[in-house]
Design an enzyme around this catalytic site. Structure first.
Site: not given
Ligand code: KE4
Length: 436
Positions: A144, A239, A267
């Site tokens: 993801y 990533d 994060k």
């Molecule tokens: P954001 O757009 O949520 O800041 O980041 C996207 C993203 C990109 N790459 C990786 C490896 C990620 O894990 C994420 C987002 N992680 C999720 C939890 N697995 C965020 C939690 C959510 O979607 O509410």
């Protein structure tokens, strides 16, 4: 566990917000029940609207590696906010954080801040397409990278395939620019390069997968991706939105000694405030506007409050012994859980990498999405709900990581292990009494 106020708030929230939340996983659809509405976090704990206290293993999905409301971060934000919240103009804070990131992650010679991990990966892929003049990308099943259209795709039937939209609203032809291979399967990636030798702009990979639950790279997998991308003229994008400053000070790339062409961050580098970043070789980054033709912009990019929280967080993480302390806490948690599973009837696999941990309700080794996708999600849901009622807030999905922070004390870990042990035996008894 009293949840009256959260129940009322959840009802009201669902009137105004889809699912009552601003990000789907928070609605507890994967585990059932009412999500507690959190009013405060402090250290390893969060407190809900009904006054319940929980040991928190979500940690805002990774940013809060220091725990909630760390005094050094809060004090710095209090000072910063008195100077204003945003200027839409350059600030020295952006240079400070950029320098910290570039010195911690040598493959990043230049970096651009954005406001989320999604923006970081979306922009990095646009840049890779511009730099190579190619359209296709490769991602991995179960990986993801945020919700940009080209990344909301799933593999078709067969091993390595053209992407298919994984959400309505994603144009099919756009999804077809995304190829999908199984994680840890370099052979499948090689086949894609052989099939499309001149069309692939980039391979994007989580160096440690944490969005299908925690799945570690098998020896040689990441090295193979580096070899294939170099050989076929594609960019390798790590990533590191989760792994960045999580698994070591810098990126997982520092541990694996692999140099990607671009890295995405998020994060932790914002200390809990909205942030993302992408960076890499100067030759590539110079293509980004205003220096180059690749357009990307953002009203709140490099926001002084997010920069402040990120700077203070990385200052603390750069101190000696920090990652040893995290490793000690997370390994004790893992050992405690493994020991707690006394009955071989309850099939569990504990998958941990540094302070990222998933308890799979499955006997399969965690190798790729296929191997973890058979986990007993209903059993996990019962496990989660019973843990929550005992004051342990685990990540509310079988296919997510739990996060250990520097604020998780020895007592927190001991209490968590005891609670997990108690809940597992209860879940096991129920599941074999046919109640699960
Ligand atoms: P954001 O757009 O949520 O800041 O980041 C996207 C993203 C990109 N790459 C990786 C490896 C990620 O894990 C994420 C987002 N992680 C999720 C939890 N697995 C965020 C939690 C959510 O979607 O509410």
């Amino acid at each position: 566990m009293k949840l009256e106020r959260s129940r009322g708030l959840f009802r009201e929230a669902q009137r105004y917000l889809p699912g009552g939340v601003d990000s789907p996983v928070r609605a507890f659809k994967a585990v059932g029940g009412t999500p507690p509405f959190i009013v405060r976090g402090q250290g390893s704990k969060v407190y809900d609207a009904d006054g319940n206290e929980y040991i928190d293993y979500v940690c805002s999905w990774g940013p809060l590696i220091l725990g909630h409301a760390h005094p050094q971060v809060v004090d710095a934000l209090k000072k910063a906010i008195e100077c204003g919240t945003s200027f839409g103009a350059p600030t020295e804070l952006e240079i400070t954080l950029a320098k910290m990131i570039c010195s911690a992650i040598p493959s990043i010679e230049m970096v651009r801040f954005v406001n989320s991990g999604t923006e970081a990966t979306m922009s990095a892929l646009r840049l890779a397409r511009a730099f190579t003049g190619r359209d296709k990308i490769i991602k991995f099943a179960g990986g993801y990278h945020g919700h940009a259209d080209g990344l909301l795709v799933k593999g078709g039937s067969g091993l390595a395939t053209l992407g298919l939209p994984n959400s309505p609203g994603v144009p099919t032809n756009y999804a077809h620019s995304t190829l999908v291979a199984p994680y840890n399967n370099a052979k499948a990636v090689a086949q894609l390069f052989q099939r499309y030798p001149n069309d692939i702009a980039a391979v994007i990979v989580e160096p440690v997968a944490a969005n299908m639950g925690v799945v570690s790279p098998q020896p040689g997998f990441l090295e193979s991706l580096r070899g294939l991308t170099s050989r076929f003229g594609a960019l390798l994008i790590f990533d590191e939105v989760i792994t960045g400053f999580r698994v070591t000070y810098g990126g997982a790339q520092n541990l694996f000694k692999i140099t990607p062409d671009l890295t995405c961050l998020g994060k932790i580098i914002g200390g809990g405030l909205p942030v993302g970043a992408y960076g890499g070789k100067q030759e590539i980054m110079e293509m980004v506007a205003p220096n180059g033709p690749v357009y990307q912009a953002g009203t709140l990019s490099g926001n002084p409050l997010a920069m402040t929280a990120g700077i203070e967080t990385l200052k603390i993480l750069s101190q000696p012994e920090v990652y040893e302390r995290l490793e000690d806490a997370a390994s004790r948690l893992e050992e405690g859980i493994v020991k707690a599973v006394f009955s071989p009837k309850l099939k569990l696999t504990v998958s941990r990498f540094a302070s990222l941990l998933t308890i799979f309700f499955s006997g399969n080794p965690a190798l790729d999405y296929e191997s973890v996708s058979h986990a007993e999600t209903a059993l996990f849901g019962r496990f989660f709900q019973q843990l929550l009622s005992e004051g342990v807030y685990w990540s509310p999905s079988q296919f997510e990581a739990a996060f250990v922070s520097l604020a998780h004390s020895t007592d927190d870990i001991r209490l968590t292990v005891g609670t997990i042990s108690k809940v597992l035996s209860h879940v096991e008894r129920q599941s074999f009494e046919g109640l699960a």
